[in-house]
Scaffold this motif. Structure first.
Motif, PDB file in Angstrom:
ATOM      1  N   ALA A  49    -113.290   6.162 -13.338  1.00  0.00           N
ATOM      2  CA  ALA A  49    -113.486   5.787 -11.935  1.00  0.00           C
ATOM      3  C   ALA A  49    -112.152   5.685 -11.199  1.00  0.00           C
ATOM      4  N   ALA A  50    -111.133   5.137 -11.880  1.00  0.00           N
ATOM      5  CA  ALA A  50    -109.805   5.011 -11.265  1.00  0.00           C
ATOM      6  C   ALA A  50    -109.213   6.384 -10.960  1.00  0.00           C
ATOM      7  N   MET A  51    -109.377   7.323 -11.888  1.00  0.00           N
ATOM      8  CA  MET A  51    -108.853   8.674 -11.669  1.00  0.00           C
ATOM      9  C   MET A  51    -109.595   9.385 -10.539  1.00  0.00           C
ATOM     10  N   LEU A  52    -110.913   9.235 -10.525  1.00  0.00           N
ATOM     11  CA  LEU A  52    -111.703   9.855  -9.454  1.00  0.00           C
ATOM     12  C   LEU A  52    -111.358   9.242  -8.101  1.00  0.00           C
ATOM     13  N   ILE A  98    -107.855  -1.009 -10.818  1.00  0.00           N
ATOM     14  CA  ILE A  98    -108.971  -0.633 -11.696  1.00  0.00           C
ATOM     15  C   ILE A  98    -108.446  -0.165 -13.054  1.00  0.00           C
ATOM     16  N   GLY A  99    -107.353   0.626 -13.030  1.00  0.00           N
ATOM     17  CA  GLY A  99    -106.775   1.127 -14.271  1.00  0.00           C
ATOM     18  C   GLY A  99    -106.239   0.011 -15.153  1.00  0.00           C
ATOM     19  N   LEU A 100    -105.525  -0.947 -14.553  1.00  0.00           N
ATOM     20  CA  LEU A 100    -104.985  -2.076 -15.317  1.00  0.00           C
ATOM     21  C   LEU A 100    -106.099  -2.968 -15.856  1.00  0.00           C
ATOM     22  N   TYR A 101    -107.148  -3.116 -15.034  1.00  0.00           N
ATOM     23  CA  TYR A 101    -108.301  -3.911 -15.480  1.00  0.00           C
ATOM     24  C   TYR A 101    -108.979  -3.238 -16.676  1.00  0.00           C
ATOM     25  N   ASN A 122    -106.610  10.648  -2.603  1.00  0.00           N
ATOM     26  CA  ASN A 122    -105.279  10.797  -2.011  1.00  0.00           C
ATOM     27  C   ASN A 122    -104.758  12.230  -2.057  1.00  0.00           C
ATOM     28  N   TRP A 123    -105.487  13.132  -2.699  1.00  0.00           N
ATOM     29  CA  TRP A 123    -105.016  14.516  -2.789  1.00  0.00           C
ATOM     30  C   TRP A 123    -104.770  15.148  -1.421  1.00  0.00           C
ATOM     31  N   PRO A 124    -105.679  14.996  -0.449  1.00  0.00           N
ATOM     32  CA  PRO A 124    -105.402  15.570   0.882  1.00  0.00           C
ATOM     33  C   PRO A 124    -104.124  15.018   1.497  1.00  0.00           C
ATOM     34  N   TYR A 125    -103.879  13.724   1.313  1.00  0.00           N
ATOM     35  CA  TYR A 125    -102.660  13.101   1.857  1.00  0.00           C
ATOM     36  C   TYR A 125    -101.414  13.701   1.207  1.00  0.00           C
ATOM     37  N   HIS A 126    -101.425  13.804  -0.119  1.00  0.00           N
ATOM     38  CA  HIS A 126    -100.254  14.340  -0.833  1.00  0.00           C
ATOM     39  C   HIS A 126    -100.004  15.810  -0.446  1.00  0.00           C
ATOM     40  N   SER A 127    -101.082  16.573  -0.288  1.00  0.00           N
ATOM     41  CA  SER A 127    -100.922  17.967   0.141  1.00  0.00           C
ATOM     42  C   SER A 127    -100.352  18.028   1.553  1.00  0.00           C
ATOM     43  N   ALA A 128    -100.792  17.108   2.414  1.00  0.00           N
ATOM     44  CA  ALA A 128    -100.284  17.064   3.788  1.00  0.00           C
ATOM     45  C   ALA A 128     -98.792  16.747   3.813  1.00  0.00           C
TER      46      ALA A 128
END
Length: 213
Positions: free
Chosen positions: A181-184, A146-149, A189-195
């Motif tokens: 939208a890409a950032m949101l 999405i970001g590259l697009y 993935n925040w829960p995964y990175h915190s885990a």
């Protein structure tokens, strides 16, 4: 409000009873005001907590009842301050883990990753399934796409700027919306990175204990 009542009467007269009741429900909610309804439930909850605290301090109940009330109050306080709804053992394990790793782990990490956290004796452990890893990379890949697009649309917008100003502003607005939208989306993935962060801290602790032996 009067128009809603008129719609309700009109729907009843035409035989559309369900639509009439929907209109009446909307009228009731608007009349009561949503924020006041929320405040009412919040005040009721606070009254229940105050009542439970008063009963506990009165010492008029039996031992088992006092233990239940104490657990209820401690669970409520923990949820209010840390945002985590946990039982007695898990609360103790989370507090112990935080005290050991508070220089690198915050309560926001424990809160985000709570669905991955499991009790491990007097401490905690993190369990990440294959689906968690796949989901993480799927979200990352889609966010990058999405970001590259969005960047491609920005380039197209600047190329067409001289030809059509309206198209330029439309493409620019679209690209900004896609970047947001890409950032949101990547925030999923925040829960995964915190885990992962919590798991690494727990692993380092176990490694240090093993090396001392």
């Amino acid at each position: 409000m009067n128009k809603l009542i008129e719609h309700f009467i009109a729907n009843l007269s035409t035989g559309d009873i369900w639509a009439g009741f929907v209109m009446l429900a909307i009228f009731y909610v608007l009349k009561k005001e949503p924020f006041k309804i929320f405040a009412h439930f919040n005040d009721q909850k606070n009254k229940d907590i105050d009542q439970a605290r008063s009963l506990l301090e009165s010492e008029k109940l039996g031992k088992e009842s006092n233990e239940l009330l104490r657990e209820h109050l401690e669970s409520y306080a923990f949820k209010k301050f840390y945002g985590i709804n946990a039982n007695k053992e898990m609360r103790a394990a989370l507090l112990k883990f935080y005290q050991k790793h508070q220089s690198t782990i915050g309560w926001h990490d424990l809160n985000r990753a709570y669905s991955y956290i499991k009790p491990d004796g007097s401490s905690i452990k993190v369990e990440l399934s294959l689906g968690s890893h796949v989901g993480r990379w799927a979200v990352t890949g889609l966010s990058w796409f999405i970001g590259l697009y969005a960047i491609l649309i920005i380039i197209l917008a600047f190329l067409s700027k001289a030809d059509n100003q309206i198209q330029f502003f439309a493409l620019t607005s679209l690209s900004v919306a896609l970047l947001v939208a890409a950032m949101l989306f990547s925030s999923m993935n925040w829960p995964y990175h915190s885990a992962v962060k919590i798991r690494d801290c727990a692993t380092k602790t176990l490694t240090k204990k093993s090396s001392r032996r």
